[in-house]
Design an enzyme around this catalytic site. Structure first.
Site, PDB file in Angstrom:
ATOM      1  N   THR A   1      -1.078  66.340  52.989  1.00  0.00           N
ATOM      2  CA  THR A   1      -1.808  66.524  54.134  1.00  0.00           C
ATOM      3  C   THR A   1      -3.124  65.512  53.833  1.00  0.00           C
ATOM      4  OG1 THR A   1      -2.125  68.912  54.104  1.00  0.00           O
ATOM      5  CG2 THR A   1      -4.018  67.359  55.510  1.00  0.00           C
TER       6      THR A   1
ATOM      7  N   SER B   1       5.071  68.306  50.716  1.00  0.00           N
ATOM      8  CA  SER B   1       5.376  69.571  49.095  1.00  0.00           C
ATOM      9  C   SER B   1       5.782  70.443  49.177  1.00  0.00           C
ATOM     10  CB  SER B   1       3.935  69.352  48.374  1.00  0.00           C
ATOM     11  OG  SER B   1       3.336  70.440  48.578  1.00  0.00           O
ATOM     12  N   SER B   2       6.372  71.252  50.099  1.00  0.00           N
ATOM     13  CA  SER B   2       6.994  72.294  50.324  1.00  0.00           C
ATOM     14  C   SER B   2       8.404  71.355  50.439  1.00  0.00           C
ATOM     15  CB  SER B   2       7.103  72.541  52.020  1.00  0.00           C
ATOM     16  OG  SER B   2       5.903  73.552  51.961  1.00  0.00           O
TER      17      SER B   2
ATOM     18  N   THR C   1      -0.775  69.969  49.068  1.00  0.00           N
ATOM     19  CA  THR C   1      -1.592  70.959  47.686  1.00  0.00           C
ATOM     20  C   THR C   1      -0.418  72.058  48.292  1.00  0.00           C
ATOM     21  OG1 THR C   1      -1.888  71.861  49.921  1.00  0.00           O
ATOM     22  CG2 THR C   1      -3.917  70.885  48.398  1.00  0.00           C
TER      23      THR C   1
ATOM     24  N   GLN D   1       1.366  89.488  37.397  1.00  0.00           N
ATOM     25  CA  GLN D   1       1.468  88.988  38.167  1.00  0.00           C
ATOM     26  C   GLN D   1      -0.329  89.064  38.459  1.00  0.00           C
ATOM     27  OE1 GLN D   1       2.474  92.796  41.346  1.00  0.00           O
ATOM     28  NE2 GLN D   1       4.531  92.510  39.797  1.00  0.00           N
ATOM     29  N   CYS D   2      -0.645  89.149  37.153  1.00  0.00           N
ATOM     30  CA  CYS D   2      -2.391  89.106  37.302  1.00  0.00           C
ATOM     31  C   CYS D   2      -2.664  87.914  37.040  1.00  0.00           C
ATOM     32  CB  CYS D   2      -3.261  89.412  36.614  1.00  0.00           C
ATOM     33  SG  CYS D   2      -3.463  91.627  36.796  1.00  0.00           S
TER      34      CYS D   2
HETATM   35  N1  ASP Z   1       1.865  71.308  53.458  1.00  0.00           N
HETATM   36  C1  ASP Z   1       1.243  70.378  53.210  1.00  0.00           C
HETATM   37  C2  ASP Z   1       2.123  70.288  51.517  1.00  0.00           C
HETATM   38  O1  ASP Z   1       1.642  71.055  50.749  1.00  0.00           O
HETATM   39  C3  ASP Z   1      -0.825  71.081  52.572  1.00  0.00           C
HETATM   40  C4  ASP Z   1      -1.213  69.898  51.773  1.00  0.00           C
HETATM   41  O2  ASP Z   1      -1.133  69.503  51.440  1.00  0.00           O
HETATM   42  O3  ASP Z   1      -2.461  70.369  51.787  1.00  0.00           O
HETATM   43  O4  ASP Z   1       1.934  68.880  51.619  1.00  0.00           O
END
Ligand code: ASP
Length: 342
Positions: A15, A60-61, A91, A279-280
């Site tokens: 982003t 980043s996905s 992120t 999971q915590c």
């Molecule tokens: N979808 C974005 C990514 O992870 C979200 C971000 O950068 O905050 O590339």
């Protein structure tokens, strides 16, 4: 005379450098010139700043282990020329990438600081400017001729966190990351206050090497009440799956149902490795504390203690890629390699 500090910025996407696509309206990544135009403050640093931009820059996905290898190789190729490295990254999977890099960069003695933004850098209220500027300052920080933070970290909002302890916790707030089982390595206020007794400093000096093999034959299974045997059986029976990160309840608890323990036991007897992760978000697996985890011990499940799922997955993939024998991998999964568990 003090030598001019130098930082390499590795821009992978995310982003921080996105703009709205004029046709679809969706956020898409653009090249780094846009970022430096938006942050003229970068020129006021007395540091020498250079940039490597990935082609193409990505959300980043889309990250996969080959992106980690490219980041690590970029650092290795430029290791002697720079005091530190800033990785601009989306992120969404930043915690996975920072964890992976921590396992890959063996003998690291320089800062590798991941950062990004929740709002694009061209937007008035962006968090990207402050994140980028402070990440550069941390990457360049030295004391008595040595880097202050020779680790792979995530800097976000006002905290510097150990990369392999971090999880993305908010899709909404500027403080997107937390590290629930380890205090921040630094906090940025009027000054940047480093928490030196938590930062890991190398005890033996050795040259940087990159462990760049990953075997992705890993699965994650999150327990929930009502989980069906067919589902567990299908996951554990998937051809070639060598390791399972089992996300259990609380301190590492799971149902004591016979079919469940049998599935786990026969998977391990067939050579699979199961790592118990809670999971915590905060606290640790303590197998044996309750009867509901005693069966897992007998089945041969390993304790991940307070490791994050992100660190567990990347550690497993990196160890599986190393070609080490199963026994050695189990031993290495059970203890911290670079501060990823207590
Ligand atoms: N979808 C974005 C990514 O992870 C979200 C971000 O950068 O905050 O590339």
């Amino acid at each position: 005379m003090e030598i001019r500090r130098s930082v390499l910025i590795i821009y992978t996407g995310g982003t921080i450098g996105m703009v709205n696509d004029p046709v679809s309206g969706a956020l898409v990544p653009i090249d780094f010139r846009h970022i430096s135009d938006q942050v003229p403050e970068l020129r006021r640093f007395g540091f020498s700043l250079e940039t490597v931009t990935f082609e193409p820059v990505i959300d980043s996905s889309e990250v996969s282990p080959d992106v980690w290898v490219r980041i690590a190789r970029t650092i290795e190729d430029n290791y002697d020329r720079f005091d530190g490295f800033v990785v601009l990254h989306g992120t969404d999977t930043m915690a996975y990438s920072a964890s992976a890099l921590s396992f890959m960069l063996r003998g690291l003695e320089k800062p590798v600081i991941f950062t990004g933004a929740q709002l694009p850098i061209g937007v008035l209220r962006t968090d990207g400017k402050e994140n980028l500027i402070t990440a550069i300052e941390i990457a360049a920080a030295r004391e008595n001729g040595l880097p202050v933070v020779p680790e792979v970290c995530i800097y976000f909002e006002n905290k510097l966190l150990r990369g392999n302890r971090t999880i993305k916790y908010s899709a909404e707030h500027f403080n997107a990351f937390v590290s629930p089982n380890l205090p921040p390595l630094a906090e940025a206020g009027l000054q940047i206050r480093y928490n030196r007794n938590i930062i890991r400093y190398p005890t033996v000096r050795r040259p940087l090497t990159v462990s760049d093999k990953f075997d992705t034959a890993v699965a994650v299974l999150r327990l929930f009440p009502g989980l069906r045997q067919e589902t567990v059986h299908a996951i554990l029976g998937t051809a070639g799956i060598r390791g399972l990160v089992l996300e259990t309840y609380g301190t590492g608890n799971a149902p004591t149902t016979e079919w469940f323990l049998d599935e786990i036991q026969s998977y391990i007897a067939g050579g699979g490795i199961v790592l118990n992760v809670s999971q915590c978000q905060a606290g640790s697996v303590e197998m044996g504390l309750y009867e509901t985890s005693a069966g897992l011990i007998s089945a041969g499940v390993l304790s991940g203690r307070d490791i994050t799922t992100e660190a567990a997955v990347t550690k497993m993939m990196n160890l599986f890629g190393s070609g080490l024998p199963r026994e050695k991998i189990c031993e290495l999964l059970s203890r911290p390699l670079c501060g990823e568990m207590s």
